[in-house]
Design a protein around this motif. Structure first.
Motif, PDB file in Angstrom:
ATOM      1  N   THR A   1     -33.057   0.476 -13.194  1.00  0.00           N
ATOM      2  CA  THR A   1     -31.812   1.251 -13.093  1.00  0.00           C
ATOM      3  C   THR A   1     -31.373   1.378 -11.639  1.00  0.00           C
ATOM      4  OG1 THR A   1     -32.873   3.404 -12.878  1.00  0.00           O
ATOM      5  CG2 THR A   1     -32.450   2.636 -15.112  1.00  0.00           C
TER       6      THR A   1
ATOM      7  N   CYS B   1     -29.686  -2.142 -10.482  1.00  0.00           N
ATOM      8  CA  CYS B   1     -28.546  -2.775 -11.161  1.00  0.00           C
ATOM      9  C   CYS B   1     -27.263  -2.515 -10.376  1.00  0.00           C
ATOM     10  CB  CYS B   1     -28.392  -2.239 -12.583  1.00  0.00           C
ATOM     11  SG  CYS B   1     -26.908  -2.924 -13.368  1.00  0.00           S
TER      12      CYS B   1
ATOM     13  N   ASP C   1     -24.344  -2.948 -11.263  1.00  0.00           N
ATOM     14  CA  ASP C   1     -23.212  -2.660 -12.135  1.00  0.00           C
ATOM     15  C   ASP C   1     -23.397  -1.418 -12.994  1.00  0.00           C
ATOM     16  OD1 ASP C   1     -21.103  -4.836 -11.730  1.00  0.00           O
ATOM     17  OD2 ASP C   1     -23.027  -5.865 -11.612  1.00  0.00           O
ATOM     18  N   SER C   2     -24.266  -0.544 -12.556  1.00  0.00           N
ATOM     19  CA  SER C   2     -24.477   0.742 -13.237  1.00  0.00           C
ATOM     20  C   SER C   2     -24.618   0.523 -14.746  1.00  0.00           C
ATOM     21  CB  SER C   2     -23.307   1.708 -12.960  1.00  0.00           C
ATOM     22  OG  SER C   2     -22.986   1.710 -11.588  1.00  0.00           O
ATOM     23  N   SER C   3     -25.356  -0.502 -15.123  1.00  0.00           N
ATOM     24  CA  SER C   3     -25.392  -0.898 -16.541  1.00  0.00           C
ATOM     25  C   SER C   3     -26.728  -0.671 -17.226  1.00  0.00           C
ATOM     26  CB  SER C   3     -24.996  -2.379 -16.683  1.00  0.00           C
ATOM     27  OG  SER C   3     -23.683  -2.546 -16.242  1.00  0.00           O
TER      28      SER C   3
ATOM     29  N   GLN D   1     -29.589   2.274 -18.372  1.00  0.00           N
ATOM     30  CA  GLN D   1     -29.974   3.674 -18.493  1.00  0.00           C
ATOM     31  C   GLN D   1     -31.330   3.735 -19.152  1.00  0.00           C
ATOM     32  OE1 GLN D   1     -26.897   5.899 -20.578  1.00  0.00           O
ATOM     33  NE2 GLN D   1     -26.862   7.220 -18.760  1.00  0.00           N
TER      34      GLN D   1
ATOM     35  N   GLU E   1     -23.425   8.489 -13.057  1.00  0.00           N
ATOM     36  CA  GLU E   1     -23.075   7.308 -12.273  1.00  0.00           C
ATOM     37  C   GLU E   1     -21.801   7.609 -11.509  1.00  0.00           C
ATOM     38  OE1 GLU E   1     -24.536   4.725 -11.489  1.00  0.00           O
ATOM     39  OE2 GLU E   1     -26.174   4.670 -12.932  1.00  0.00           O
TER      40      GLU E   1
ATOM     41  N   PRO F   1     -19.040   1.519 -13.636  1.00  0.00           N
ATOM     42  CA  PRO F   1     -19.054   0.076 -13.896  1.00  0.00           C
ATOM     43  C   PRO F   1     -17.624  -0.426 -14.117  1.00  0.00           C
ATOM     44  CG  PRO F   1     -19.749   1.291 -15.848  1.00  0.00           C
ATOM     45  CD  PRO F   1     -19.575   2.312 -14.747  1.00  0.00           C
TER      46      PRO F   1
ATOM     47  N   ARG G   1     -24.276   2.688  -5.009  1.00  0.00           N
ATOM     48  CA  ARG G   1     -24.802   3.507  -6.111  1.00  0.00           C
ATOM     49  C   ARG G   1     -25.882   4.445  -5.613  1.00  0.00           C
ATOM     50  NH1 ARG G   1     -27.734   0.953 -10.280  1.00  0.00           N
ATOM     51  NH2 ARG G   1     -27.724   3.018 -11.214  1.00  0.00           N
TER      52      ARG G   1
ATOM     53  N   LYS H   1     -26.043   8.548  -5.370  1.00  0.00           N
ATOM     54  CA  LYS H   1     -27.101   9.321  -6.048  1.00  0.00           C
ATOM     55  C   LYS H   1     -27.603  10.408  -5.104  1.00  0.00           C
ATOM     56  CE  LYS H   1     -28.844   6.186  -9.557  1.00  0.00           C
ATOM     57  NZ  LYS H   1     -28.180   7.008 -10.592  1.00  0.00           N
TER      58      LYS H   1
END
Ligand SMILES: Cc1ncc(C[n+]2csc(CCOP(=O)(O)OP(=O)(O)O)c2C)c(N)n1
Ligand code: SF4
Ligand code: SF4
Ligand SMILES: [Mg+2]
Lengths: 392, 85, 294
Positions: free
Chosen positions: B41, B44, B46-48, B50, C6, C10, C25, C29
């Motif tokens: 996580t 990634c 592409d925040s894809s 979880q 997030e 995306p 990202r 966070k």
């Protein structure tokens, strides 16, 4: 209600800006802008003005600081001249495109090379396409009034464009004149608190400065429309100001003794003082001469200007900046405004470059040349007046 | 949709752009091998990914199939398989 | 605590395997939602902000290429004027926007002591315009403006030492980091935003397109940069001794170079042995200066 004081033009501007209570001011020193920001710095140091002065590393940063501050939802102000304004250029286009209603004083000064600190309009005229509203002022009192009007125009939801108040360096910024300074309450009554349409806020996140491949045409159109709306707004705000403060300097233009005039001199900025004096003298001698001050250069008052001069035989447009290879921008725009209409002839004169003095004699000479041109029915494209041909 | 003044955009609106169709290889998680450590996580782009119920779950709407997750999984729980159209 | 939501949505248009997207990202966070982010023109700006499709879940502004630090200063001053002393201001900009064209504005911001965390995502070239050299590009790398050819082995100058320059401003916190060590990066960003004043973090982010490697290898390549000693990871908080990330499994520089097309020309024959030796020397010097060995 007000106090009258004999102060520098720069102080008049600082007083006006102070009364508008910008939260963030950022500037970088350049003559002849310096006194304005020095005065504001002192006001902040003396706790007369509750604002921050961000002393930056360049004009590029000064404009960027107020861009960021404005996007975060506060009223913001800067001032510059000449090289400094050119260094800001990229940021000013950008800020206008983001529709941030900042106010800038453009203290007019020549552009290098050769370097000089003398005033002409080359600096601000070079920024005419940036999407800024540009208002040119004639004297210190008008500079005071126009700055207060500027915030109101810029921040109007129908407009949301930066406003640049252009004033001749030295001639206005460094000369002492009696200026009426109005009470804070009156200014507050005229200018409400800034209420931004969008603002950077973690509670309601938005994205400023997006990348647009397919909509630029429409965004430009929207800016053009806002500029069109600004024509009415500038006029309305000037009238509102008149109502409250009892002073009026014209809306988009100001007409001076144009009734029945054969020859009308059109110009911008402090030179109008000299022109008006020359007009008075010529009128006394029975000459039918008038003058027009173009107050708003952007938006350009094509219709107002045409209506004001249409019955004259010839107009003399006096430019203090040169689009090298073309001519005077004010004359060029004026001619464009008259095209396809039954209009007077337009004679273009280049004057005052690099601070070359424009005297009453200069103006009378221009008027004489216009009359001659009418007689001979030949109007030259552009003429440099008071050019020292012998040293070329 | 009417254009906004100054080209301001609402937050998080990129989600309408389903980048899953960029993919030519698809990461497939072997749930028996995955121990839910969550390393994938973090990596990634592409925040894809979880972690749900202690297992890695891939959002194929957006996963571009770069293969970083498969390469970095310490358990070897993610394999790249050719995308069938 | 790490933000679970997030904050980089995306649907953004970064290349598959983009290290910059990973860095962003991770940074978000660490910052959480109470932040305003400023980004200069570059890949990050382009791939996150197409009109109508913003990937930013936090307030974000992009103005120009060279003014990130100055725009952030304006944001900070406006927040102060509004009585907001909790929202953090963070810049996330590329090496071009930081080492080169935006350098003056950064120096000004540092000198003014603005409470801003400036983070440079360092992919070591101008990627957005097609992989041209920046002053962050490492010695001997090919870029489109420093191409290797019979008369050249790529970039002839070493990488500019930005962290030292930042430090010379006397600022509160300077750190380097890599996306390959997410916890370390998150910890450093958290540390930085907790300190009042200007902070500088430089995050090494591999770019598969610009450096020439398979997108799946982004982390692998980034780790080799650290393990060879070419990219030292450290932090300096004012008044405290430097903290260094030790390298336990040291690799020769070749292990890093050979993974990437931008250094491929160095291994075509014997000709550039000296250049490779020079790169190894940079690593050796880093090991010694920073005490990287475990
Ligand atoms: C004043 C100006 N000069 C040049 C450019 C063209 N330009 C846009 S992005 C960019 C490179 C960005 O490099 P970097 O900051 O390293 O970010 P990256 O694209 O590598 O993520 C360049 C040269 C520009 N937008 N503005
Ligand atoms: S393949 Fe790449 S994009 Fe897809 S889930 Fe794995 S790391 Fe994310
Ligand atoms: S070119 Fe490199 S930095 Fe830019 S989006 Fe692609 S992978 Fe990311
Ligand atoms: Mg770069």
């Amino acid at each position: 209600m007000s106090k009258k004081a004999v102060i520098e033009g720069s102080m008049a501007v600082a007083e006006a800006v102070k009364a508008c209570r910008p939260k963030v001011i950022s500037a970088y020193p350049i003559s002849p802008q310096t006194h304005i920001v020095e005065d504001l710095a002192k006001m902040i140091a003396d706790k007369e003005l509750d604002s921050t002065m961000v002393r930056v590393d360049s004009e590029f940063s000064a404009a960027s600081v107020i861009c960021g501050a404005s996007a975060t939802g506060v009223r913001a102000y800067t001032a510059s001249s000449s090289q400094g304004l050119l260094l800001m250029t990229e940021v000013l286009f950008n800020t206008a495109g983001m529709r941030l209603p900042i106010v800038i004083t453009g203290v007019n000064r020549t552009i290098s090379a050769p370097i000089t600190i003398q005033p002409d309009h080359q600096d601000t005229m070079t920024l005419r396409d940036a999407g800024l509203i540009q208002l040119y002022v004639e004297n210190s009192q008008e500079a005071y009034a126009t700055h207060i009007q500027a915030f109101k125009i810029a921040e109007d939801r129908e407009i949301l464009l930066p406003v640049m108040v252009c004033m001749d360096g030295w001639i206005l910024t460094h000369s002492f004149e009696p200026v009426e300074i109005y009470d804070q309450e009156l200014v507050d009554k005229f200018l409400p608190e800034y209420d931004p349409l969008y603002c950077l806020d973690p509670e309601k996140p938005i994205t400023y400065g997006s990348y647009a491949d397919n909509e630029v045409m429409e965004f430009r159109y929207m800016m053009q429309e806002a500029m069109e709306r600004a024509k009415d707004k500038i006029q309305d705000v000037a009238l509102e100001y008149k109502e409250l403060f009892g002073e009026y300097y014209g809306g988009l233009i100001e007409e001076y003794r144009t009734e029945g005039a054969d020859v009308i001199v059109v110009a911008m900025g402090s030179v109008l003082g000299t022109i008006k004096d020359a007009v008075d003298e010529m009128r006394e001698n029975g000459q039918k001469v008038g003058a027009i001050k173009v107050r708003s250069y952007r938006p350009f008052p094509a219709e107002e200007l045409y209506n004001a001069v249409k019955d004259a035989s010839i107009i003399a447009v006096l430019d203090k900046s040169l689009s090298i290879g073309q001519g005077g921008p004010l004359a060029t725009d004026t001619k464009a405004a008259f095209y396809n209409k039954k209009a007077p002839k337009v004679a273009s004169f280049m004057a005052g470059l690099g601070g070359r003095e424009v005297t009453k004699e200069t103006i009378k000479n221009i008027v004489y040349k216009c009359k001659k041109a009418l007689e001979l029915n030949i109007v030259a494209d552009m003429e440099f007046v008071d050019l020292r041909r012998e040293i070329i | 949709m009417k254009l906004t003044v100054g080209a301001v955009v609402k937050a998080g609106t990129s989600k309408v752009n389903k980048t899953g169709n960029w993919r030519s290889f698809r990461p497939v998680v072997n749930k028996d091998l995955c121990n839910g450590c969550g390393i994938c996580t973090f990596f990634c782009p592409d925040s894809s990914i979880q972690i749900t119920e202690k297992k890695s779950n891939i959002n194929y709407d957006y996963c571009k199939g770069c293969g970083i997750c498969a390469k970095e999984c310490p358990q070897g729980a993610i394999k790249m398989e050719e995308e069938r159209t | 605590m790490v933000e679970n939501m997030e904050l980089l949505a995306p649907g953004h248009r970064a290349c598959p395997g983009c290290g910059t997207a990973i860095a962003t990202r991770l940074i978000l966070k660490a910052t959480g939602k109470d932040v305003i982010v400023v980004t200069s023109t570059g890949c990050l700006e382009t791939f996150t902000s197409p009109y109508g499709q913003s990937a930013w879940e936090v307030p974000w502004i992009h103005s120009l290429f060279e003014n990130g630090a100055a725009v952030a200063s304006g944001v900070k001053e406006a927040l102060k004027a509004k009585g907001n002393n909790h929202t953090k201001v963070v810049v996330i900009s590329g090496d071009g926007g930081s080492f080169d064209i935006g350098f003056g504005a950064i120096s000004g911001m540092f000198e003014r002591g603005h409470d801003i965390t400036y983070i440079c995502y360092d992919n070591e070239a101008y990627m957005n315009t097609g992989v041209q050299r920046s002053s962050s590009t490492p010695y001997a790398a090919t870029t489109t403006t420093t191409p290797a050819g019979v008369a050249s082995y790529g970039k002839l100058e070493p990488k500019k030492d930005m962290p030292s320059i930042a430090l010379a401003h006397g600022i509160q916190y300077v750190a380097t980091a890599s996306i390959c060590y997410p916890q370390d990066l998150i910890r450093k960003v958290k540390k930085a935003i907790s300190i009042n004043g200007p902070k500088y973090i430089q995050v090494h982010v591999p770019c598969c397109i610009g450096w020439g490697f398979d997108p799946s290898e982004t982390i692998e390549v980034g780790r080799l940069a650290v393990e060879t000693g070419l990219v030292p990871i450290y932090s300096i908080e004012k008044g405290k001794p430097m903290e260094v990330r030790k390298v336990s499994d040291r690799k020769p520089v070749e292990a890093y170079l050979k993974k990437q097309n931008r250094f491929k020309h160095l291994f075509k024959g014997e000709e550039y042995k000296e250049v490779v030796a020079q790169l190894q020397k940079i690593c050796d010097d880093n090991f010694e200066y920073f005490g990287l060995a475990k």
